[in-house]
Scaffold this motif. Sequence first.
Motif, PDB file in Angstrom:
ATOM      1  N   LEU A 132       0.960  -1.269  -0.057  1.00 19.60           N
ATOM      2  CA  LEU A 132       0.049   0.048   0.014  1.00 19.60           C
ATOM      3  C   LEU A 132       0.989   1.208   0.073  1.00 19.60           C
ATOM      4  O   LEU A 132       0.429   2.325  -0.702  1.00 19.60           O
ATOM      5  N   LYS A 133       1.908   1.308   0.848  1.00 16.00           N
ATOM      6  CA  LYS A 133       2.925   2.383   0.864  1.00 16.00           C
ATOM      7  C   LYS A 133       3.537   2.665  -0.443  1.00 16.00           C
ATOM      8  O   LYS A 133       3.590   3.774  -1.075  1.00 16.00           O
ATOM      9  N   VAL A 134       4.019   1.680  -1.494  1.00 17.78           N
ATOM     10  CA  VAL A 134       4.415   1.720  -2.603  1.00 17.78           C
ATOM     11  C   VAL A 134       3.363   2.279  -3.567  1.00 17.78           C
ATOM     12  O   VAL A 134       3.626   3.288  -4.359  1.00 17.78           O
ATOM     13  N   LEU A 135       2.062   1.607  -3.620  1.00 19.29           N
ATOM     14  CA  LEU A 135       1.039   2.246  -4.480  1.00 19.29           C
ATOM     15  C   LEU A 135       0.883   3.776  -4.096  1.00 19.29           C
ATOM     16  O   LEU A 135       0.403   4.434  -5.017  1.00 19.29           O
ATOM     17  N   GLN A 136       0.860   3.897  -2.776  1.00 16.33           N
ATOM     18  CA  GLN A 136       0.593   5.321  -2.253  1.00 16.33           C
ATOM     19  C   GLN A 136       1.885   6.434  -3.128  1.00 16.33           C
ATOM     20  O   GLN A 136       1.251   7.352  -3.496  1.00 16.33           O
ATOM     21  N   GLN A 137       2.745   5.777  -3.038  1.00 18.41           N
ATOM     22  CA  GLN A 137       4.032   6.530  -3.673  1.00 18.41           C
ATOM     23  C   GLN A 137       3.893   6.849  -5.256  1.00 18.41           C
ATOM     24  O   GLN A 137       4.030   7.752  -5.479  1.00 18.41           O
ATOM     25  N   MET A 138       3.271   5.707  -5.830  1.00 18.19           N
ATOM     26  CA  MET A 138       3.283   5.854  -7.198  1.00 18.19           C
ATOM     27  C   MET A 138       2.170   6.708  -7.540  1.00 18.19           C
ATOM     28  O   MET A 138       2.276   7.446  -8.420  1.00 18.19           O
ATOM     29  N   ILE A 139       0.981   6.964  -6.524  1.00 16.49           N
ATOM     30  CA  ILE A 139       0.138   7.960  -6.872  1.00 16.49           C
ATOM     31  C   ILE A 139       0.605   9.203  -6.826  1.00 16.49           C
ATOM     32  O   ILE A 139       0.318  10.146  -7.507  1.00 16.49           O
ATOM     33  N   ARG A 140       1.311   9.425  -5.645  1.00 20.33           N
ATOM     34  CA  ARG A 140       1.956  10.818  -5.727  1.00 20.33           C
ATOM     35  C   ARG A 140       3.133  11.291  -6.763  1.00 20.33           C
ATOM     36  O   ARG A 140       2.996  12.291  -7.372  1.00 20.33           O
ATOM     37  N   ASN A 141       3.816  10.025  -6.806  1.00 26.06           N
ATOM     38  CA  ASN A 141       4.652  10.277  -8.138  1.00 26.06           C
ATOM     39  C   ASN A 141       3.858  10.671  -9.522  1.00 26.06           C
ATOM     40  O   ASN A 141       4.593  11.521 -10.534  1.00 26.06           O
ATOM     41  N   THR A 142       2.918  10.418  -9.749  1.00 23.75           N
ATOM     42  CA  THR A 142       2.099  10.610 -11.090  1.00 23.75           C
ATOM     43  C   THR A 142       1.038  12.120 -10.738  1.00 23.75           C
ATOM     44  O   THR A 142       0.380  12.153 -11.520  1.00 23.75           O
TER      45      THR A 142
END
Length: 155
Positions: free
Chosen positions: A140-150
Amino acid sequence: MTTPPTTDAELAAQPAGYWTGMAYEAIISFIRDRQAELGFTQPQFWLLRNLSKNDISPDGRGMTLSELQQAMSSYLRPEDDLGKEAEVLLERGRLTRDAEGRLWITAAGEEARTGLQQHTPAIRDHIHQGIDDADYVTTLKVLQQMIRNTGGSPV
């Protein structure tokens, strides 16, 4: 013929969008199938939850279909027809509609909501089989970071 296992390097090169989409579809289908086996739909459950002061609704006030549609906009699917789903709940006595068109949860609706919610842990447990909580949190933390990155907001 057996497909050789995918290496970590091969997995790291695969597109996240593809896999998040595949996961989303598989998980939603599984949840909806389990709920259908129990005699209700996911949108019916959401309607009850959004109208219950013991769940999502902060005050238990009735809401119009339009207000409910707005409240659920981030998780409704294109095929979900809240009007049709509300009619089923009205027929079953789980909702009532006032003169202004606001839907209200009934005692029978609250009882159904709590009964349906009792199945949630088993559904979650099945989905989480073989995944420890630390790995789940990392994912979930990885997915949240990907969301922020995009440019998105994970909240």
